[in-house]
Enzyme design. Structure first.
Site, PDB file in Angstrom:
ATOM      1  N   GLU A  65      -5.302  -4.761  10.583  1.00  0.00           N
ATOM      2  CA  GLU A  65      -4.277  -3.734  10.771  1.00  0.00           C
ATOM      3  C   GLU A  65      -4.538  -3.002  12.086  1.00  0.00           C
ATOM      4  O   GLU A  65      -5.339  -2.051  12.122  1.00  0.00           O
ATOM      5  CB  GLU A  65      -4.329  -2.722   9.621  1.00  0.00           C
ATOM      6  N   GLY A  99       2.620   2.349  10.782  1.00  0.00           N
ATOM      7  CA  GLY A  99       3.583   3.435  10.627  1.00  0.00           C
ATOM      8  C   GLY A  99       4.294   3.817  11.913  1.00  0.00           C
ATOM      9  O   GLY A  99       4.925   4.873  11.991  1.00  0.00           O
ATOM     10  N   ASN A 139       0.885  -1.175   0.000  1.00  0.00           N
ATOM     11  CA  ASN A 139       0.000   0.000   0.000  1.00  0.00           C
ATOM     12  C   ASN A 139       0.919   1.219   0.000  1.00  0.00           C
ATOM     13  O   ASN A 139       1.512   1.557   1.021  1.00  0.00           O
ATOM     14  CB  ASN A 139      -0.889  -0.027   1.253  1.00  0.00           C
ATOM     15  N   SER A 172       3.575  -2.054  10.311  1.00  0.00           N
ATOM     16  CA  SER A 172       5.021  -2.115  10.553  1.00  0.00           C
ATOM     17  C   SER A 172       5.650  -3.468  10.203  1.00  0.00           C
ATOM     18  O   SER A 172       6.581  -3.916  10.853  1.00  0.00           O
ATOM     19  CB  SER A 172       5.346  -1.731  12.005  1.00  0.00           C
ATOM     20  N   GLU A 230      -6.634   4.881   8.097  1.00  0.00           N
ATOM     21  CA  GLU A 230      -6.363   6.302   7.827  1.00  0.00           C
ATOM     22  C   GLU A 230      -7.589   6.983   7.233  1.00  0.00           C
ATOM     23  O   GLU A 230      -7.842   8.160   7.482  1.00  0.00           O
ATOM     24  CB  GLU A 230      -5.133   6.423   6.910  1.00  0.00           C
ATOM     25  N   GLY A 259       2.934  -1.101   4.226  1.00  0.00           N
ATOM     26  CA  GLY A 259       2.975   0.326   3.946  1.00  0.00           C
ATOM     27  C   GLY A 259       4.395   0.769   3.613  1.00  0.00           C
ATOM     28  O   GLY A 259       4.902   0.541   2.505  1.00  0.00           O
TER      29      GLY A 259
HETATM   30  P1  13P Z   1       3.118   0.468   7.639  1.00  0.00           P
HETATM   31  O1  13P Z   1       3.618  -0.848   7.048  1.00  0.00           O
HETATM   32  O2  13P Z   1       3.850   1.650   7.145  1.00  0.00           O
HETATM   33  O3  13P Z   1       3.039   0.371   9.132  1.00  0.00           O
HETATM   34  O4  13P Z   1       1.622   0.643   7.119  1.00  0.00           O
HETATM   35  C1  13P Z   1       0.743  -0.404   7.191  1.00  0.00           C
HETATM   36  C2  13P Z   1      -0.483  -0.063   6.444  1.00  0.00           C
HETATM   37  O5  13P Z   1      -1.215   0.841   6.829  1.00  0.00           O
HETATM   38  C3  13P Z   1      -0.770  -0.808   5.219  1.00  0.00           C
HETATM   39  O6  13P Z   1      -2.049  -0.552   4.741  1.00  0.00           O
END
Ligand code: 13P
Length: 251
Positions: free
Chosen positions: A167, A173, A9, A212, A97, A233
């Site tokens: 998630e 993140g 993503n 993460s 988000e 992400g």
């Molecule tokens: P991160 O891998 O940056 O933590 O993000 C995960 C995410 O929101 C994937 O949709």
């Protein structure tokens, strides 16, 4: 055993030049990897570029959001038919988000999920709890309610042609990954909940973990029995990292 599915993503990142370099490295890198499927969900303006660069490769692609209506006076929105025109396979719906920053309710997410499926594309339904909710022991209630809304609108059988991504909001993140055991516990809950309606396909359900995931922790997460892959992400923007995660998903 189910093949692992690894989806990047990109969120609101990329430029034409960076995407080209990244997608070239990915297409080279996944050649010869077997037992795993891989896809990227890119920003709308880069769908045409992604379509052109991934044509004839094993990497699938999709979008990160969609409007629930088929067409009409919705300035600034994108319909699932437009996404289909660009050869998308997947559409992420209900990312935390969007639930948080754009105020998307579970009801709206369910409508988006329905429009994606009706157009023959695969929704990636994101569910997950905040840290506050986890600490209040509400993880299963929150995730259960997020799933229930989709079941109400589309029925439980709709999960046959969908992907679920667990998630936890506190892991996105933040560099703070759920431990394999924490993730497994929620994945098992999701599978059991769906299997409660229909045992056979509960087993076939594809449930990704996101939050993460990186090159060092992917293998231990993917080793858990109810984790069928990852929604990645930050690490999906770095070819070497994303490829290492894909490798961790090969059998
Ligand atoms: P991160 O891998 O940056 O933590 O993000 C995960 C995410 O929101 C994937 O949709």
């Amino acid at each position: 055993m189910q093949r692992k599915l690894i989806i990047g993503n990109w969120k609101m990142n990329g430029t034409l030049a960076k995407n080209e370099a990244l997608l070239k490295k990915l297409t080279d890198g996944v050649t010869g990897m077997s037992g795993m499927d891989c896809a990227v969900c890119v920003p709308f303006p880069y769908l045409a570029q992604t379509q052109a660069l991934l044509r004839g490769t094993s990497i699938k692609y999709g979008a990160q959001n969609v409007h629930q209506a088929e067409k009409g006076a919705y300035t600034g929105e994108v319909s699932v038919h437009m996404l289909r025109d660009f050869g998308c396979n997947y559409v992420i719906v209900g990312h935390s988000e969007r639930r948080t920053l754009s105020g998307e309710s579970s009801g709206l997410v369910a409508e988006k999920y329905a429009s994606v499926q009706k157009a023959g594309l695969t929704p990636i339904l994101c569910v997950g709890e905040t840290l506050e909710q986890r600490e209040a022991n509400m993880t299963e209630t929150v995730v259960g309610e997020q799933l229930a809304e989709v079941i109400k609108v589309r029925g439980v059988q709709s999960f046959r042609t969908a992907v679920i991504a667990y998630e936890p909001v506190w892991a996105i993140g933040t560099g703070r990954t759920a431990s394999p055991e924490q993730a497994q516990e929620v994945h098992a809950f999701i599978r059991k909940k769906i299997a409660g309606f229909d045992e056979d396909f509960g087993h076939a359900l594809c449930i990704l973990y996101g939050g993460s995931v990186n090159a060092s922790n992917a293998a231990e997460l993917f080793a858990m029995p109810d984790i069928n892959g990852g929604l990645i992400g930050g690490a999906s923007l770095v070819a070497e990292d994303f490829l290492a995660i894909c490798r961790a998903g090969t059998s």
